[in-house]
Structure formats: structure tokens, C-alpha cells
Motif scaffolding. Structure first.
Motif, PDB file in Angstrom:
ATOM      1  N   ALA A 104     -25.561  18.591  -9.604  1.00  0.00           N
ATOM      2  CA  ALA A 104     -24.618  18.148  -8.586  1.00  0.00           C
ATOM      3  C   ALA A 104     -23.216  18.513  -9.043  1.00  0.00           C
ATOM      4  CB  ALA A 104     -24.732  16.637  -8.352  1.00  0.00           C
ATOM      5  N   ALA A 105     -22.303  18.513  -8.086  1.00  0.00           N
ATOM      6  CA  ALA A 105     -20.888  18.676  -8.403  1.00  0.00           C
ATOM      7  C   ALA A 105     -20.239  17.302  -8.289  1.00  0.00           C
ATOM      8  CB  ALA A 105     -20.226  19.657  -7.441  1.00  0.00           C
ATOM      9  N   ILE A 106     -19.436  16.943  -9.278  1.00  0.00           N
ATOM     10  CA  ILE A 106     -18.776  15.635  -9.279  1.00  0.00           C
ATOM     11  C   ILE A 106     -17.274  15.840  -9.211  1.00  0.00           C
ATOM     12  CG2 ILE A 106     -18.366  13.523 -10.578  1.00  0.00           C
ATOM     13  CD1 ILE A 106     -21.107  13.638 -11.675  1.00  0.00           C
ATOM     14  N   LYS A 107     -16.688  15.279  -8.172  1.00  0.00           N
ATOM     15  CA  LYS A 107     -15.232  15.342  -8.005  1.00  0.00           C
ATOM     16  C   LYS A 107     -14.641  14.068  -8.575  1.00  0.00           C
ATOM     17  CE  LYS A 107     -13.319  17.096  -4.333  1.00  0.00           C
ATOM     18  NZ  LYS A 107     -12.780  17.333  -2.954  1.00  0.00           N
ATOM     19  N   VAL A 108     -13.729  14.222  -9.521  1.00  0.00           N
ATOM     20  CA  VAL A 108     -13.156  13.083 -10.227  1.00  0.00           C
ATOM     21  C   VAL A 108     -11.673  12.988  -9.910  1.00  0.00           C
ATOM     22  CG1 VAL A 108     -12.762  12.021 -12.476  1.00  0.00           C
ATOM     23  CG2 VAL A 108     -14.838  13.366 -12.082  1.00  0.00           C
ATOM     24  N   LEU A 109     -11.246  11.798  -9.512  1.00  0.00           N
ATOM     25  CA  LEU A 109      -9.829  11.562  -9.252  1.00  0.00           C
ATOM     26  C   LEU A 109      -9.128  11.322 -10.583  1.00  0.00           C
ATOM     27  CD1 LEU A 109      -7.724  11.126  -6.954  1.00  0.00           C
ATOM     28  CD2 LEU A 109      -8.157   8.676  -7.210  1.00  0.00           C
ATOM     29  N   PRO A 110      -8.069  12.068 -10.892  1.00  0.00           N
ATOM     30  CA  PRO A 110      -7.376  11.873 -12.171  1.00  0.00           C
ATOM     31  C   PRO A 110      -6.851  10.446 -12.310  1.00  0.00           C
ATOM     32  CG  PRO A 110      -6.656  13.905 -11.104  1.00  0.00           C
ATOM     33  CD  PRO A 110      -7.484  13.157 -10.104  1.00  0.00           C
ATOM     34  N   ARG A 111      -6.822   9.952 -13.533  1.00  0.00           N
ATOM     35  CA  ARG A 111      -6.367   8.575 -13.774  1.00  0.00           C
ATOM     36  C   ARG A 111      -4.937   8.354 -13.271  1.00  0.00           C
ATOM     37  NH1 ARG A 111      -9.524   9.039 -18.695  1.00  0.00           N
ATOM     38  NH2 ARG A 111     -11.077   7.375 -18.816  1.00  0.00           N
ATOM     39  N   ASN A 112      -4.108   9.390 -13.393  1.00  0.00           N
ATOM     40  CA  ASN A 112      -2.716   9.205 -12.972  1.00  0.00           C
ATOM     41  C   ASN A 112      -2.559   9.135 -11.461  1.00  0.00           C
ATOM     42  OD1 ASN A 112      -3.271  11.863 -12.415  1.00  0.00           O
ATOM     43  ND2 ASN A 112      -1.444  12.695 -13.388  1.00  0.00           N
ATOM     44  N   ARG A 113      -3.641   9.387 -10.720  1.00  0.00           N
ATOM     45  CA  ARG A 113      -3.601   9.278  -9.270  1.00  0.00           C
ATOM     46  C   ARG A 113      -4.148   7.944  -8.775  1.00  0.00           C
ATOM     47  NH1 ARG A 113      -0.119  13.003  -7.226  1.00  0.00           N
ATOM     48  NH2 ARG A 113      -0.725  15.149  -7.730  1.00  0.00           N
ATOM     49  N   VAL A 114      -4.797   7.187  -9.646  1.00  0.00           N
ATOM     50  CA  VAL A 114      -5.448   5.953  -9.224  1.00  0.00           C
ATOM     51  C   VAL A 114      -4.442   4.949  -8.702  1.00  0.00           C
ATOM     52  CG1 VAL A 114      -6.811   3.983 -10.027  1.00  0.00           C
ATOM     53  CG2 VAL A 114      -7.415   6.292 -10.761  1.00  0.00           C
ATOM     54  N   GLU A 115      -3.252   4.909  -9.296  1.00  0.00           N
ATOM     55  CA  GLU A 115      -2.240   3.957  -8.863  1.00  0.00           C
ATOM     56  C   GLU A 115      -1.594   4.356  -7.547  1.00  0.00           C
ATOM     57  OE1 GLU A 115      -1.888   1.144 -10.399  1.00  0.00           O
ATOM     58  OE2 GLU A 115      -3.374   1.762 -11.894  1.00  0.00           O
ATOM     59  N   ASP A 116      -1.796   5.584  -7.116  1.00  0.00           N
ATOM     60  CA  ASP A 116      -1.233   6.056  -5.855  1.00  0.00           C
ATOM     61  C   ASP A 116      -2.214   5.703  -4.741  1.00  0.00           C
ATOM     62  OD1 ASP A 116      -0.394   7.532  -3.621  1.00  0.00           O
ATOM     63  OD2 ASP A 116       0.470   9.108  -4.870  1.00  0.00           O
ATOM     64  N   SER A 117      -1.846   4.710  -3.932  1.00  0.00           N
ATOM     65  CA  SER A 117      -2.761   4.224  -2.900  1.00  0.00           C
ATOM     66  C   SER A 117      -3.121   5.303  -1.896  1.00  0.00           C
ATOM     67  CB  SER A 117      -2.146   3.023  -2.171  1.00  0.00           C
ATOM     68  OG  SER A 117      -0.909   3.385  -1.567  1.00  0.00           O
ATOM     69  N   SER A 118      -2.203   6.242  -1.640  1.00  0.00           N
ATOM     70  CA  SER A 118      -2.485   7.306  -0.685  1.00  0.00           C
ATOM     71  C   SER A 118      -3.606   8.191  -1.191  1.00  0.00           C
ATOM     72  CB  SER A 118      -1.216   8.140  -0.440  1.00  0.00           C
ATOM     73  OG  SER A 118      -1.515   9.291   0.323  1.00  0.00           O
ATOM     74  N   TYR A 119      -3.551   8.603  -2.460  1.00  0.00           N
ATOM     75  CA  TYR A 119      -4.581   9.476  -3.007  1.00  0.00           C
ATOM     76  C   TYR A 119      -5.913   8.752  -3.126  1.00  0.00           C
ATOM     77  CZ  TYR A 119      -1.363  13.242  -4.142  1.00  0.00           C
ATOM     78  OH  TYR A 119      -0.461  14.272  -4.055  1.00  0.00           O
ATOM     79  N   LEU A 120      -5.897   7.507  -3.575  1.00  0.00           N
ATOM     80  CA  LEU A 120      -7.143   6.771  -3.748  1.00  0.00           C
ATOM     81  C   LEU A 120      -7.815   6.525  -2.400  1.00  0.00           C
ATOM     82  CD1 LEU A 120      -8.994   5.434  -5.790  1.00  0.00           C
ATOM     83  CD2 LEU A 120      -7.691   3.312  -5.495  1.00  0.00           C
ATOM     84  N   ALA A 121      -7.020   6.156  -1.391  1.00  0.00           N
ATOM     85  CA  ALA A 121      -7.589   5.925  -0.059  1.00  0.00           C
ATOM     86  C   ALA A 121      -8.148   7.213   0.511  1.00  0.00           C
ATOM     87  CB  ALA A 121      -6.522   5.338   0.861  1.00  0.00           C
ATOM     88  N   ARG A 122      -7.436   8.325   0.335  1.00  0.00           N
ATOM     89  CA  ARG A 122      -7.912   9.599   0.860  1.00  0.00           C
ATOM     90  C   ARG A 122      -9.175  10.042   0.131  1.00  0.00           C
ATOM     91  NH1 ARG A 122      -3.287  12.954   0.615  1.00  0.00           N
ATOM     92  NH2 ARG A 122      -2.656  11.883   2.507  1.00  0.00           N
ATOM     93  N   PHE A 123      -9.249   9.731  -1.146  1.00  0.00           N
ATOM     94  CA  PHE A 123     -10.426  10.081  -1.941  1.00  0.00           C
ATOM     95  C   PHE A 123     -11.669   9.404  -1.360  1.00  0.00           C
ATOM     96  CE2 PHE A 123     -13.066   9.877  -5.831  1.00  0.00           C
ATOM     97  CZ  PHE A 123     -12.994  11.199  -6.229  1.00  0.00           C
ATOM     98  N   TYR A 124     -11.557   8.108  -1.058  1.00  0.00           N
ATOM     99  CA  TYR A 124     -12.697   7.392  -0.506  1.00  0.00           C
ATOM    100  C   TYR A 124     -12.917   7.739   0.961  1.00  0.00           C
ATOM    101  CZ  TYR A 124     -13.695   4.720  -4.662  1.00  0.00           C
ATOM    102  OH  TYR A 124     -14.082   4.374  -5.931  1.00  0.00           O
TER     103      TYR A 124
END
Length: 509
Positions: A104-124
Motif C-alpha cells: 500500500a501507499a501511506i500518505k503521512v501528514l508532517p508533524r509540523n502541519r498537525v497544528e495547522d487546522s486547515s491542513y489537518l482538516a483537509r487531510f481527513y
């Protein structure tokens, strides 16, 4: 020079748990000793190469071990095997399930993006969007999860390049292959649109091709979700005050002004720009700064495909141009229509549509072969007859060398594309699909490279009983020389959108 000794390398390999049973590692090392005269290599790099050749570890794993690392090889139930690539929002890894051994391919959100609500919401949101879909022409999502502050999406692994890398490596595609790939992408988009999704980031880098020639749409991170009642679900574009989303080279004119209100016709425009890229080897507007290219979306027609490919069939060129019409109403009104047009075009040239499955194409009920977005190829809604099938020609992509794993990740370059004018040109050759002369499209420029300017005509409401006076003539000339109000409003809106895009791109970079 390796950072560890042979003994340290073996110790790190044991501690990494990459090999489930230590007796298996001992057996592999014993066999390597026998092959090398009773002793292990003195160089840890040589030992790593021997283990790679035997399939015990991957090269990426070996490189990490040689750097002195023994952690970070597992994520949830998956063993990481390699780093596929990185983009603006995430990193992608090749992995295998520890029990089922499915890749499988696993897309990982960088740790420095976790605090950015825009990136985390878009990721999910990407996971939610893809979970709605089950189509062979869309990359499937298996799971979404987090391990502490590491958030990741598990998706189908496609062992092949994206179309951007394919064209950069091998040059523009032959006409039949390009039409086949875009028809497949249109079928996948039609499935997404019927499920209430607008992709909003269709581009060559987001279209992967597997070894069987199946095109798969990647990256739903910017998709617009619409619920069953037709209402947009918690738009991230609105919630985070982002007016412009997408990749500039393939961005529909209306999407550059307001990304959260676009419909599926914006995806059709982007897919048309992608077809243009496959045929020419470059986006419709390859030159200029980002603001200049965005403005070209609104005001300028791209260079004709014939400049790069003088022998292009006129009907294929026209299909591409219609997809890139600046007005959404002038484009084909569904992705199913695009797929039908291209499949009909292939049939007219004696080519069968091949999506890698060997079955009939899966086109929705809204499919149509109309180049103008209606119900038929010619005027009056009548469909044009196609010529009998002949033996398919061999694709230029057949027999190409295997593609490396790095070729499977979409490129994150942000550039801009434009939209052409409809052209009336005579079809040449007996094999080509007859095409009716297109009707004039409101809002389309009549000549390339010259923006259309509305001229407000003088009309006093009835026939003149006398010739106009000198004062009336001067007044008429002044009115003709002044740009209309709608043009000023369009320019102001485009300028505001450009400013928003620059802000978004600055945040991403």
C-alpha cells in the motif's frame, strides 16, 4: 562511508524488528558467509547490498540502518519499505501490511502541519472524499488513522508513473494513447461527480498509470464535497478564507475567482488542459509569472496544438479546445460526455478503447458524443456515424522500460494554464471523425492571443430619421473606446483572487 560497523549494522537490524524471527536473520547471515568464503563482508555497505539482493530488506531500509537508525520502520499495522516522495502537504511511503503482506501507499501528514487546522482538516477530508468512491479509475483508500501526532492515510499502491513524469521522460504521447488516458480519467471523474465530489486539482501529476495501462485519479485533498441535498459540506475553502485552491497551470477561469462554488465543469476544463499537456509536452501557458499566467486564464487563448503537432487530427484538437472553453456553458457539460467523445473518436480511427480491464467502458447515463456539450456530434442532435473498426495500432508506450518507485508520486509544482478559442478548421484524411462547424460561443475570443473586448453599440431605440450629428458621433466614439463595466469588475475580481492565491501559496511554501 557508513556511519556504523558491520557488527553495529547487524545489531541495528535485530533491534529494528524488520525481520520477524531472529533465526531467519541468522540463517541469511550464515548463507552470506558461505558465499563469501566463511566470513561476512568487512564493509557494512556490502553486507547491506547482500541482504537487499536476497530480499531481506529494502534499499531504503538499508540506508536508514547504515545511518544508525533502528526506529521509524513501522506505522500502525504497516511495515514501511521505502519513501515514494513528498509534496507540499504530505510525504508518501511504500508499505506492506505486516499480516496480509499487501502493499500500500501511506500518505503521512508532517508533524509540523498537525497544528495547522486547515491542513489537518483537509487531510481527513481527502479520506472522507475518497471513501465515497469505488472505481477502477480512482486510487482507493483503505484506511485513515493516527499514531500519536502522526496522521496517515493508507491507499492503493499504483506501481507506475504519473502522466507528468511520463511525458517529461518520453515526450508527448501519440494521439490514440492520449485520448485513451483522458477518456479513462473522464470515466473516473464522472463516478466522483455522481457521488457529489468535484476534484478541483485535476492535472497530469494526479493521474497515475499502472502496468496494465489503467489510469487512476490521485489526491482528493482539495475535493469539494456536496451532501445528498446538494449543499456543500463544511467547505474548507470558506472556513479558512481560501478563495483560490488548485494548481495554477490547470485552473479553470471560474476557479481562479472563487474555488468553493465551482462545479464539475471546472474539472472538465482542467482535464482539457491535461490533454493539451499530453499532446504538446507543456501546459497551455508555459511562460510568464504566476499572476501573468493566471490572468491569461481569463483573457488569452493558448497557442494552437498544431504549432507543436502539425499533423494532429482536427477533431481531436477541437475536443481539447471545447474542454478548455473559458465559459463553463461552452464546455461539455459532464465528464461522461468527454469520455464518450473520446471513445467515439478512437472508434472512428479503428482503435478500440482499452482501460486495462477488457470490458466495456463504464459511462454514466449522461454520456454523449457531442463536441458542443449537447446530444450529438453534428447539428440538430444527430450522432455522426463512425467508420468500421480496424486493427489497433501499437501504442508508442508499449515495451518501455520499467518505472522506478519514485515515478509514482504526483509532482507538486504550481503553474498556470489557459483556455483556447473554438477554431473552424477543415478535417483532413478519410479516417477522421466528421465534425460540424461549431457555432460561435459567447464570451470566446475569435482570434488567438487577442482578448475579446465587448463594444457597447449606440442605439437610440429606433431607426434614425436623419444622419447623426458630429456631437453624436464623438459621443459614440467615446463610448466605444471605454471598456465596459463588467470588464472592470472582472479584472478587479481576478486581482483579488490573485492576491488570495499568492497568500495561500506563501503559506504552503
Amino acid at each position: 562511508m557508513a556511519a556504523v560497523s558491520v557488527e553495529k549494522f547487524v545489531d541495528l537490524l535485530k533491534r529494528s524488528k524488520l525481520i520477524e524471527h531472529l533465526d531467519q536473520l541468522a540463517k541469511e547471515l550464515a548463507e552470506i558467509k558461505v558465499e563469501r568464503g566463511g566470513r561476512l563482508p568487512d564493509d557494512p555497505g556490502e553486507l547491506a547490498e547482500a541482504l537487499i539482493d536476497r530480499g531481506v530488506i529494502t534499499r531504503w531500509q538499508a540506508d536508514k540502518l547504515l545511518e544508525g537508525r533502528h526506529k521509524g520502520f513501522f506505522l500502525g499495522k504497516y511495515r514501511l519499505q521505502g519513501h515514494i516522495g513528498s509534496g507540499g502537504m504530505s510525504a508518501v511511503y511504500l508499505a506492506a501490511h505486516v499480516l496480509m503482506h499487501r502493499q500500500a501507499a501511506i500518505k503521512v501528514l508532517p508533524r509540523n502541519r498537525v497544528e495547522d487546522s486547515s491542513y489537518l482538516a483537509r487531510f481527513y477530508q481527502e479520506a472522507e472524499a475518497a471513501a465515497r468512491l469505488d472505481d477502477r479509475n480512482i486510487v482507493r483508500i483503505y484506511d485513515v488513522d493516527n499514531d500519536g501526532d502522526i496522521h496517515y492515510i493508507v491507499m492503493e499502491y499504483v506501481d507506475g508513473p504519473d502522466l507528468q513524469r511520463l511525458v517529461k521522460r518520453d515526450g508527448p504521447l501519440d494521439y490514440e494513447t492520449a485520448a485513451n488516458y483522458i477518456a479513462q480519467a473522464a470515466i473516473g471523474l464522472d463516478h466522483a461527480h455522481q457521488a457529489g465530489l468535484v476534484h478541483r486539482d485535476v492535472k497530469p501529476a494526479n493521474l497515475l498509470v499502472d502496468p496494465k495501462g489503467v489510469v487512476k485519479i490521485l489526491d482528493m485533498g482539495l475535493a469539494r464535497l456536496v451532501d445528498k441535498d446538494g449543499d456543500e459540506k463544511a467547505s474548507l475553502t470558506v472556513a479558512h478564507d481560501e478563495n483560490v485552491l488548485g494548481t495554477a497551470d490547470y485552473l479553470a477561469p471560474e476557479q481562479a475567482l472563487d474555488s468553493h462554488s465551482v462545479d464539475e465543469r471546472a474539472d472538465i476544463y482542467s482535464l482539457g488542459c491535461t490533454l493539451y499537456f499530453l499532446l504538446t509536452g507543456h501546459p497551455p501557458f508555459p511562460e510568464g509569472t504566476l499572476p501573468q499566467r493566471l490572468m491569461m486564464h481569463q483573457t488569452k487563448a493558448p497557442a494552437r496544438i498544431e504549432i507543436d503537432r502539425p499533423d494532429i487530427p482536427q477533431d481531436l484538437s477541437l475536443i481539447c479546445e471545447r474542454m478548455m472553453a473559458k465559459s463553463p456553458d461552452a464546455r461539455p457539460q459532464s465528464a461522461a460526455t468527454v469520455a464518450s467523445q473520446l471513445i467515439d473518436w478512437l472508434s472512428a480511427r479503428g482503435q478500440s478503447f482499452n482501460d486495462g480491464s477488457g470490458s466495456s467502458p463504464r459511462i454514466g447515463s449522461g454520456s454523449s458524443g457531442n463536441l458542443t456539450g449537447g446530444s450529438g456530434l453534428g447539428r440538430g442532435g444527430s450522432r455522426t456515424k463512425t467508420s468500421p473498426s480496424r486493427r489497433p495500432k501499437r501504442s508508442r508506450t508499449a515495451g518501455r522500460r520499467p518505472v522506478s518507485m519514485e515515478d509514482t508520486v504526483a509532482d507538486a509544482e504550481n503553474t498556470q494554464a489557459g483556455s483556447p478559442h473554438p477554431a473552424d478548421r477543415k478535417a483532413k484524411g478519410r479516417d477522421r471523425l466528421p465534425v460540424a462547424k461549431p457555432l460561435p460561443v459567447p464570451g470566446e475570443p475569435d482570434t488567438p492571443d487577442v482578448p475579446e473586448i465587448d463594444v457597447e453599440l449606440v442605439d437610440d431605440g429606433g431607426p434614425r430619421s436623419r444622419p447623426p450629428s458630429l456631437a453624436e458621433k464623438r459621443k459614440a466614439r467615446r463610448r466605444q473606446s471605454q471598456p465596459p463595466v463588467w470588464l472592470w469588475l472582472t479584472v478587479l475580481g481576478a486581482a483579488a483572487a490573485l492576491l488570495g492565491l499568492v497568500v495561500v501559496l506563501t503559506q504552503v511554501m
